[in-house]
Design an enzyme around this catalytic site. Structure first.
Site, PDB file in Angstrom:
ATOM      1  CB  SER A   1      35.426   7.264  38.280  1.00 11.00           C
ATOM      2  OG  SER A   1      36.675   6.800  38.757  1.00 11.00           O
TER       3      SER A   1
ATOM      4  CE  LYS B   1      35.478   5.318  42.299  1.00 16.30           C
ATOM      5  NZ  LYS B   1      36.228   5.573  41.060  1.00 16.30           N
TER       6      LYS B   1
ATOM      7  CB  SER C   1      35.985   9.705  42.344  1.00 18.85           C
ATOM      8  OG  SER C   1      36.004   8.766  41.277  1.00 18.85           O
TER       9      SER C   1
END
Length: 474
Positions: A123, A126, A305
């Site tokens: 993640s 992102k 997230s």
């Protein structure tokens, strides 16, 4: 281990601003975390202990020694700070890292060169998606969900790619952040417009055609559905999750059902069930609601997230760069926007999605540092939401319950995006060292043995925490 200079020299950075932001967040979020109002302007020494309780002399916290404003990061100092934590065997046999000042200069890196230098970013991806969205769009841009008239007696709910569109407004006494639009508001507006035209009965259609291509990435394991991620659509409510916390089979239809139910509650008869259609381009609007501004969406996606939110942002990048709102269109748009900003997303780095769910993603940690430097640059204020959206170590978002080991100075002085998949941990963000100088860092480990997961998480946190205790300009 290797050292190399920063990729972009001469880029100004808001070093002082980042230090101040972290300090303010530490002061404010400490009170929020303890569920109490902000402290009055008096220190502990100004408050008498309860009768009968003798307390030892309090020791002042060590002062932060400010480095010279232009002092560069010293790679050898970074190496000493991180040598122990990143050598922890619990992190597995493949650990890569990059650390640099916000304004470029010397850079410390771990992990060799070429294909061995990249790792599964999870993640931390992102951060890249969020930066590209703010490059392609304006921070104040919103995403509009509309209801249009489509001939006599039919209305169409048209999805505009609002990642946080809700089935209902917040309950009394509650307040959503960021603010969310909802289909109950749309139904109220629609009912007023219909009654004004003398219409009391309609059929409902719904248009989910803004995004294209597969709703589920072929690069995701099949096991992600239905428990890990919702198929990505331009029209849904509550990100396709029902009141029982289960993901629905058809998010656009579920959104249309919620709208139709709200329309009935407003006294409009709805004939039959909602049907998928493509609204004619010239159809007049009956109602519309706006999402939160893009900057607030980005902050929320990073803070918690949000996988679905990140994938919606990826599609908006595709659309904003003249491509389809799809995985492929978004990926190409991200690469184009980063290249225009001076960041080269090229092989062996590759991203297949916007959330980091794909285990086939690969990133050089130096690229993550490049993006973080860009977002902290005084020349790019439109990217500030990436910095402010990074979770604060020990206080909020995906770092709220972490950083209880390692250097005690880390909580409040490290902001980082987490990255977590099975066998993978990552952190990418900013840290203010003991010399007062902020650094950008990215730490990735993608061969962690499952039995060592909890210990590896502590080792990763300890590595980032070490940067908060580092006088890395010496």
């Amino acid at each position: 281990m290797s050292e190399k200079t920063g990729r972009r020299r001469g880029r100004g950075a808001l070093a002082v601003l980042v230090v101040v932001v972290l300090a303010v967040v530490l002061a404010v979020t400490t009170d929020l975390a303890l569920h109490r109002p902000p402290r009055p302007p008096v220190g502990p020494a100004g408050i008498a202990p309860p009768p009968g309780l003798d307390l030892p002399q309090a020791r002042p916290a060590p002062a932060v020694v400010e480095a010279a404003p232009t002092a560069p990061v010293a790679p050898e100092a970074v190496r000493r700070a991180l040598a122990g934590p990143l050598a922890d065997p619990d992190l597995g046999r493949h650990v890569v890292a990059s650390v640099a000042g916000l304004d470029g200069g010397p850079r410390w890196e771990l992990g060799g060169t070429g294909p061995g230098r990249v790792a599964v970013p999870a993640s931390t991806t992102k951060v890249v998606t969020a930066a590209a969205a703010l490059l392609a769009l304006d921070p104040e841009d919103t995403f509009t969900t509309r209801v249009v008239a489509d001939g006599p007696g039919r209305v169409v709910l048209v999805g505009g790619g609002d990642p946080f569109l809700a089935a209902a407004p917040p309950a009394d006494g509650e307040e959503a952040y960021p603010p969310v639009a909802d289909v109950v508001d749309l139904a109220r507006q629609s009912a007023r417009a219909l009654r004004a035209d003398g219409v009391r009965s309609v059929r409902v259609g719904y248009d989910d055609t803004l995004f294209s291509g597969p709703a589920v990435s072929p690069r995701w394991p099949a096991t992600y559905l239905p428990d890990v991620v919702t198929p990505i659509h331009a029209l849904w409510v509550d990100q396709g999750v029902d009141g029982d916390g289960l993901r629905v089979a058809d998010p656009p239809r579920s959104a249309a059902d919620a709208y139709a139910a709200a329309l009935r509650a407003e006294g409009i008869r709805v004939r039959g069930g909602p049907t998928p259609v493509t609204a004619p381009a010239a159809s007049p609007d009956l109602a519309s609601v706006e999402s939160a501004p893009l900057a607030a969406v980005v902050e929320q996606v990073l803070r918690v997230s949000d996988n679905e939110g990140a994938e919606v942002l990826l599609r908006h990048v595709g659309l904003a760069t003249g491509r389809p709102g799809s995985f492929d269109g978004g990926r190409a748009g991200v690469q184009e926007e980063l290249a225009a900003a001076g960041v080269d997303l090229a092989a062996p780095s590759v991203l297949w999605d916007g959330s980091g769910l794909s285990r086939e993603n690969r990133l050089d940690p130096g690229l993550l540092v490049d993006v973080l430097q860009l977002t902290a640059s005084e020349d790019r204020p439109e990217l500030r939401a990436v910095v402010t959206g990074l979770p604060v170590a020990g206080f909020d978002g995906s770092l709220a319950d972490r950083f209880d080991t390692g250097d005690p100075r880390a909580p409040g002085r490290v902001r980082a995006k987490t990255g977590t998949l099975s066998n993978v941990f990552g952190l990418a963000g900013l840290a203010v060292g003991a010399d007062g100088r902020p650094v950008a860092f990215a730490l990735l480990a993608d061969r962690i043995r499952l039995p060592r997961t909890s210990l590896a998480l502590q080792a990763m946190d300890q590595a980032a925490a070490a940067l908060a205790g580092c006088r890395c300009t010496r």
